[in-house]
Structure formats: C-alpha cells, structure tokens
Scaffold this motif. Structure first.
Motif, PDB file in Angstrom:
ATOM      1  N   SER A 159       0.988  -0.974   0.308  1.00 51.27           N
ATOM      2  CA  SER A 159       0.133  -0.139  -0.009  1.00 51.27           C
ATOM      3  C   SER A 159       0.869   1.143   0.278  1.00 51.27           C
ATOM      4  N   GLU A 164       0.549  -2.577   4.394  1.00 51.28           N
ATOM      5  CA  GLU A 164       0.354  -3.792   4.323  1.00 51.28           C
ATOM      6  C   GLU A 164       0.454  -4.048   2.710  1.00 51.28           C
ATOM      7  N   TRP A 166       1.166  -8.077   0.666  1.00 46.85           N
ATOM      8  CA  TRP A 166       0.338  -8.685  -0.499  1.00 46.85           C
ATOM      9  C   TRP A 166       1.400  -9.622  -1.586  1.00 46.85           C
ATOM     10  N   TYR A 202      -8.922  -3.837  -2.739  1.00 42.57           N
ATOM     11  CA  TYR A 202      -7.279  -3.785  -2.039  1.00 42.57           C
ATOM     12  C   TYR A 202      -6.992  -2.920  -2.868  1.00 42.57           C
TER      13      TYR A 202
END
Length: 244
Positions: A159, A164, A166, A202
């Motif tokens: 992010s 955040e 992934w 997201y």
C-alpha cells in the motif's frame, strides 16, 4: 604338193607347237612366282595388323595417361579438401567460446535488471473484465554481460504507506529459461482481479519484483486500479505467472 614342201610344213607346225609349249611353261612359271608373291602378302598384312595393334597400345597409353591425370586431379582435390578441413572450425567451438546459452552463462541478478509495467494500450488490463485479466511486467538486461533467467519471480504488492503487503501466489504453469543479451528484454504476466466496488478491495501503490533465485527486489509503481481483496483466499484470482 611335193614331199619336201610337206616336210617343211610339218617342221613349222612342230616348231609352233614347241614354242607354244614353252610359252605355256613360262606362263605357269610366272603364275607360280605370282602365287609365291601372293603368299607373302599376308606377312605384309600381318605387319599392318601389328602396326594397328601398336597404334592401339598407344591409344591405351593415352587413356592411361588421362587416367593418371585424373588421379593427379583427385590427389589435388584431396589436398584441397584436407586444407579446407584443416581450416574449418569444429562444431560447437564458436558456441562454446561465445556468451550464448552455453553452460558458462550466469543467471540474471537483480543489480543487472530493470523492471517496469507494460503500459501500452494493448498491455493495460481490462477494468471491465468480469473476473481476471492480466498485466505484464517487462524485465530488461541493463548490464554489459549476457545472462539467463527463468522461473517464478516474487511479487509483493504494498500500500501507499507500505503497511499492508500482499505476496502474490504462483500459478501452476510450466516454465523454461531465456538468455538475455545486454539490452534484451523478457516479461511475465500477473493475473489481476480488478474491482470498482468500494468494499472488499485492496489498493496497491507499489510492487516489489524479485527476480528468480534472487533476494533483492526492484520496486515499481502500481499503475492500475483497485483489486478484489483476496489476500487470505486459497485460490485468489490475482497471481503470478512464470518467466520463460
């Protein structure tokens, strides 16, 4: 006619007969001589035949000479071929000495690569796709040596503030390897599930791309929209495909 006249006539006839006989005998003698000479003619013919045979031998000698010349030419060709063979390079010598796809080519390292999303019109993922679409990441060899690359890269989305992350799953696709000369490029695709929903999404800001078998990554900006948040899904629709 008197007796004397008759006697002279008989003598003349006798002489004529004798002369005729001698002439005939002489003719026979000449004929016999001619026959003897005619008998000697085959010897002359035999000599002529020998001359012909001698001429034939000479012709044969010429033919043998021609054959010898042919043999000489064959030897010359053989020497030429031998020289050509000596000058020819052995198969694989050049490949072994070059920086091609031989065993001496090292893998591509992060420090020698440049990464970027393909952002051309055809490369942009379809935001209206009902499911998963794809985007491509291009890897370019920016170094001065040839390198080899293949397999799965690591892709971590993060992010804006980096809080955040992934780490994208990998597909089950098979892969090979690709050799990159300086300036050459290859790419890999990422399946992405874009969404316009305001919930359950997201929003990436960056992507950290780690080349196969490397530990350092290249950070590139995320150019697309929001993704369906499937970070905890077993089979997410957003995943990475291999290089090669």
């Amino acid at each position: 006619m008197s007796a004397n006249t008759t006697a002279r006539t008989v003598r003349r006839r006798s002489l004529r007969i004798a002369v005729a006989a001698l002439t005939a005998a002489a003719g026979l003698t000449l004929t016999a001589c001619s026959g003897s000479e005619a008998h000697t003619e085959p010897a002359g013919q035999s000599d002529a035949g020998m001359a012909v045979e001698s001429s034939g031998t000479g012709s044969g000698a010429k033919e043998q000479g021609s054959g010898a010349q042919a043999d000489s030419g064959a030897k010359t060709d053989a020497k030429t071929d031998a020289k050509a063979g000596a000058g020819a390079k052995k198969p694989g010598t050049k490949a072994a000495g070059s920086g091609g796809s031989g065993s001496g080519v090292e893998r591509c390292h992060t420090s020698g690569l440049k990464a970027a999303f393909a952002t051309g019109e055809d490369a942009a993922p379809d935001p209206n796709a009902g499911g998963s679409t794809t985007t491509s990441v291009v890897l370019t060899n920016k170094g001065s040596r040839t390198c080899k690359i293949g397999g799965f890269p690591g892709v971590d989305l993060k992010s804006e503030n980096g809080g955040e992350r992934w780490s994208l799953a990998r597909s089950s696709a098979k892969h090979g390897s690709i050799t990159l000369a300086p300036g050459d490029s290859t790419d890999f695709t990422i399946n992405v599930a874009l969404t316009k929903e305001e919930e359950g999404f997201y929003q990436p800001a960056f992507a950290d791309v780690t080349p196969p078998n490397e530990t350092k990554s290249i950070t590139i900006k995320w150019p697309w929209g929001t993704l369906v948040d499937q970070r905890s899904a077993t089979h997410p629709a957003t995943f990475v495909n291999p290089i090669g």
